[in-house]
Design an enzyme around this catalytic site. Structure first.
Site, PDB file in Angstrom:
ATOM      1  N   PHE A   1       0.838  -1.196   0.000  1.00  0.00           N
ATOM      2  CA  PHE A   1       0.000   0.000   0.000  1.00  0.00           C
ATOM      3  C   PHE A   1       0.875   1.248   0.000  1.00  0.00           C
ATOM      4  O   PHE A   1       2.069   1.191   0.287  1.00  0.00           O
ATOM      5  CB  PHE A   1      -0.973   0.011   1.191  1.00  0.00           C
ATOM      6  CG  PHE A   1      -0.319   0.281   2.520  1.00  0.00           C
ATOM      7  CD1 PHE A   1      -0.264   1.573   3.044  1.00  0.00           C
ATOM      8  CD2 PHE A   1       0.237  -0.747   3.259  1.00  0.00           C
ATOM      9  CE1 PHE A   1       0.340   1.826   4.257  1.00  0.00           C
ATOM     10  CE2 PHE A   1       0.838  -0.508   4.479  1.00  0.00           C
ATOM     11  CZ  PHE A   1       0.894   0.789   4.986  1.00  0.00           C
ATOM     12  N   CYS A   2       0.269   2.372  -0.347  1.00  0.00           N
ATOM     13  CA  CYS A   2       0.953   3.671  -0.319  1.00  0.00           C
ATOM     14  C   CYS A   2      -0.076   4.701   0.138  1.00  0.00           C
ATOM     15  O   CYS A   2      -0.921   4.398   0.976  1.00  0.00           O
ATOM     16  CB  CYS A   2       1.570   4.002  -1.671  1.00  0.00           C
ATOM     17  SG  CYS A   2       0.379   4.123  -3.027  1.00  0.00           S
ATOM     18  N   ARG A   3      -0.048   5.883  -0.418  1.00  0.00           N
ATOM     19  CA  ARG A   3      -1.032   6.900  -0.049  1.00  0.00           C
ATOM     20  C   ARG A   3      -2.314   6.751  -0.867  1.00  0.00           C
ATOM     21  O   ARG A   3      -3.412   6.837  -0.347  1.00  0.00           O
ATOM     22  CB  ARG A   3      -0.460   8.310  -0.232  1.00  0.00           C
ATOM     23  CG  ARG A   3      -1.395   9.412   0.253  1.00  0.00           C
ATOM     24  CD  ARG A   3      -0.800  10.796   0.109  1.00  0.00           C
ATOM     25  NE  ARG A   3      -0.348  11.100  -1.229  1.00  0.00           N
ATOM     26  CZ  ARG A   3      -1.128  11.527  -2.229  1.00  0.00           C
ATOM     27  NH1 ARG A   3      -2.406  11.703  -2.025  1.00  0.00           N
ATOM     28  NH2 ARG A   3      -0.638  11.766  -3.422  1.00  0.00           N
TER      29      ARG A   3
ATOM     30  N   LEU B   1      -3.478   4.079   2.091  1.00  0.00           N
ATOM     31  CA  LEU B   1      -3.598   3.894   3.538  1.00  0.00           C
ATOM     32  C   LEU B   1      -5.036   4.098   4.011  1.00  0.00           C
ATOM     33  O   LEU B   1      -5.542   3.331   4.821  1.00  0.00           O
ATOM     34  CB  LEU B   1      -2.656   4.859   4.256  1.00  0.00           C
ATOM     35  CG  LEU B   1      -2.679   4.827   5.781  1.00  0.00           C
ATOM     36  CD1 LEU B   1      -2.249   3.458   6.302  1.00  0.00           C
ATOM     37  CD2 LEU B   1      -1.774   5.901   6.349  1.00  0.00           C
TER      38      LEU B   1
END
Length: 145
Positions: free
Chosen positions: A111-113, A139
């Site tokens: 995952f990331c932003r 996130l």
């Protein structure tokens, strides 16, 4: 279900678009891209798929956001590993991959932003031989964990 779609990109050039948008400073005509998102950008795993993968023994949750983003907000209460991956540079992730994720057959939930860098990380890890990489999105998408 059970088939893949080959995406095509179409570019439509509007030569009068500069008149429509006087703020445009480009010496080239404005371009409007009409395209479905490539599979790597839309291949988010569903919450049910992510929940099932997280419960597998040896599963790894991988955060590919920047260190600054990591300091601002973290995934809690889950344990995760971190290696930055940018859309144009995943060298940190590639250098740390085998140390952070020694089992290339274990689920890796990335995952990331927003999910874009996670898609890039998924692609890079698959090229490196990881077989069960999932793009969990951003996130804020992970509130169900």
């Amino acid at each position: 279900e059970g088939h893949s779609v080959l995406y095509s990109y179409y570019r439509i050039i509007s030569f009068d678009a500069l008149d429509v948008n006087p703020a445009c400073t480009s010496p080239f005509p404005a371009q409007l891209w009409i395209w479905p998102k490539p599979e790597s950008m839309t291949s988010f795993s569903t919450p049910d798929e992510v929940k099932a993968a997280v419960d597998v023994s040896g599963a790894i949750i991988l955060d590919v956001r920047t260190k600054e983003e990591l300091e601002e907000e973290q995934l809690t209460p889950r344990k995760f590993r971190h290696a930055s991956c940018h859309l144009d540079d995943c060298s940190e992730l590639m250098a740390k991959a085998e140390e952070l994720m020694p089992d290339k057959n274990a689920p890796v939930i990335v995952f990331c932003r927003s999910g874009r860098r996670a898609a890039k990380a998924k692609e890079m890890l698959e090229q490196k031989g990881y077989t069960k990489v999932m793009n969990a999105g951003g996130l804020k998408d992970l509130t169900y964990l």
